[in-house]
Write an enzyme that holds these catalytic residues in place. Structure first.
Site, short mmCIF file in Angstrom:
data_model
loop_
_atom_site.label_atom_id
_atom_site.label_comp_id
_atom_site.label_asym_id
_atom_site.label_seq_id
_atom_site.Cartn_x
_atom_site.Cartn_y
_atom_site.Cartn_z
N HIS A 196 103.88 25.25 101.03
CA HIS A 196 103.78 23.98 101.76
C HIS A 196 103.38 24.21 103.22
O HIS A 196 102.59 23.44 103.77
CB HIS A 196 105.11 23.21 101.68
CG HIS A 196 105.52 22.91 100.27
ND1 HIS A 196 106.80 22.57 99.92
CD2 HIS A 196 104.81 22.94 99.10
CE1 HIS A 196 106.86 22.40 98.60
NE2 HIS A 196 105.67 22.62 98.09
N HIS B 292 101.35 15.90 95.16
CA HIS B 292 102.03 17.13 95.54
C HIS B 292 101.36 18.35 94.89
O HIS B 292 101.25 19.41 95.52
CB HIS B 292 103.53 17.10 95.21
CG HIS B 292 104.20 18.32 95.72
ND1 HIS B 292 104.57 18.46 97.04
CD2 HIS B 292 104.47 19.51 95.13
CE1 HIS B 292 105.05 19.68 97.23
NE2 HIS B 292 105.01 20.34 96.08
N ASP C 210 100.04 21.61 96.82
CA ASP C 210 100.31 23.01 96.41
C ASP C 210 99.00 23.78 96.22
O ASP C 210 98.89 24.94 96.64
CB ASP C 210 101.07 23.04 95.07
CG ASP C 210 102.56 22.79 95.21
OD1 ASP C 210 103.10 22.89 96.33
OD2 ASP C 210 103.19 22.49 94.17
N HIS D 54 101.12 27.31 90.49
CA HIS D 54 100.88 28.44 91.39
C HIS D 54 100.25 29.63 90.67
O HIS D 54 99.35 30.27 91.19
CB HIS D 54 102.19 28.86 92.05
CG HIS D 54 102.89 27.71 92.70
ND1 HIS D 54 102.35 27.04 93.76
CD2 HIS D 54 104.07 27.11 92.44
CE1 HIS D 54 103.18 26.08 94.13
NE2 HIS D 54 104.22 26.09 93.34
ZN LIG Z 1 105.10 22.40 96.07
#
Ligand SMILES: [Zn+2]
Length: 305
Positions: A77, A234, A238, A261
């Protein structure tokens, strides 16, 4: 030209996964320094570069590690805020193993950076141009990078919980789009997953205030959602933070489907493995003007910060 912060700015709070109180002090840095994290509670080999080849793959957050095994968790973040504000060089001193989660979004980081001010340095900025399509697939998640005139992020998610459901959004990241449209969107999770995460020693600092918790069609966090599609926003936040571990702004279109991720890191590894797929380019005036963070103003920042 490359940039850094004008003055130092500090953030303090709990880590989402460790629950440990920590501070992150972000200091100006010279040209060609890049983004480096430094653990102030570690005496030797405390520096960890925020680079894709230092990322330890995890489904829940982005953790970086140096050769001595020093790690910093949940960098995504603050990395998104640095990318979205167009800050190319900074030293991030963290007093513990994890960056504070704050409200679960990047809005407080953006507010801090815009208040600290952004300074132009006298060295030219190099960008990473995507020159041919690269894709990765992990299970039912996939992501692609294709050539484009600036960074675009397209994302699609599909959750069984009706509070999230199917969401998709596409965004050209120029003209402060990150600050206006993405930076206040919070991390989210399903209430069914919270107990399982805690049993594995994760989400120990998670609360209904720093994560959107959903259960079926219900949003359990007080105040509800900041955007009806806060979850996909969001995921785009990311993705921006994870893409910034490339080491420079990427000029290309990122498309993510249920990606997280681990998928974005695998995509960067696939990109850098193929010398025909990318190249360094000095940002000319037109390219530089389209980069995320150029022209961002405090008035772009949503009111929650
Ligand atoms: Zn996140």
């Amino acid at each position: 030209m490359q940039t850094t912060l004008d003055t130092t700015v500090a953030f303090e709070g709990k880590g989402l996964h460790t629950g440990a109180l920590a501070s992150a002090v972000v200091r100006p840095a010279p040209a060609d320094h890049g983004i480096i994290f430094r653990r102030t509670d570690v005496t030797v080999q405390a520096d960890v570069p925020a680079l894709w080849n230092h990322v330890i793959v995890s489904p829940l957050n982005t953790r970086i590690e140096n050769a001595a095994g020093t790690t910093v968790s949940t960098i995504e973040h603050i990395m998104a805020a640095l990318a979205g504000c167009g800050i190319h060089n900074a030293l991030v001193e963290v007093s513990g193993p994890e960056v504070p989660i704050l409200d679960g979004s990047a809005a407080e980081f953006v507010l801090g950076f815009l208040r600290a001010g952004i300074r132009r340095l006298s060295s030219p900025l190099r960008v990473i141009e995507v020159r041919k399509p690269v894709s990765v697939q992990l299970g039912d998640a996939h992501a692609t990078l294709t050539p484009a005139d600036t960074l675009h992020i397209d994302f699609e998610i599909d959750f069984a919980d009706r509070a999230i459901g199917h969401q998709e959004k596409t965004l050209n990241m120029s003209n402060g789009a990150f600050v206006r449209e993405l930076c206040d969107s919070r991390t989210f999770c399903r209430s069914a997953d919270v107990d399982a995460m805690r049993a594995r020693g994760l989400a120990l600092g998670g609360t209904l205030e720093n994560a959107v918790v959903v259960d079926g069609s219900a949003v359990l966090s007080p105040g509800g959602l900041r955007h009806s599609d806060e979850a996909v926003r969001h995921k785009m936040l990311d993705a921006l933070g994870d893409l910034y571990t490339a080491g420079a702004p990427i000029v290309g279109r990122y498309t993510g489907h249920k990606a997280g991720h681990a998928v974005t890191n695998a995509l960067l590894r696939a990109l850098f493995e193929d010398p025909d797929a990318w190249g360094w380019a000095e940002a000319d005036a037109a390219t530089a003007a389209r980069l995320p963070g150029v022209g961002v103003r405090m008035s772009d920042l949503p009111a929650v910060a």
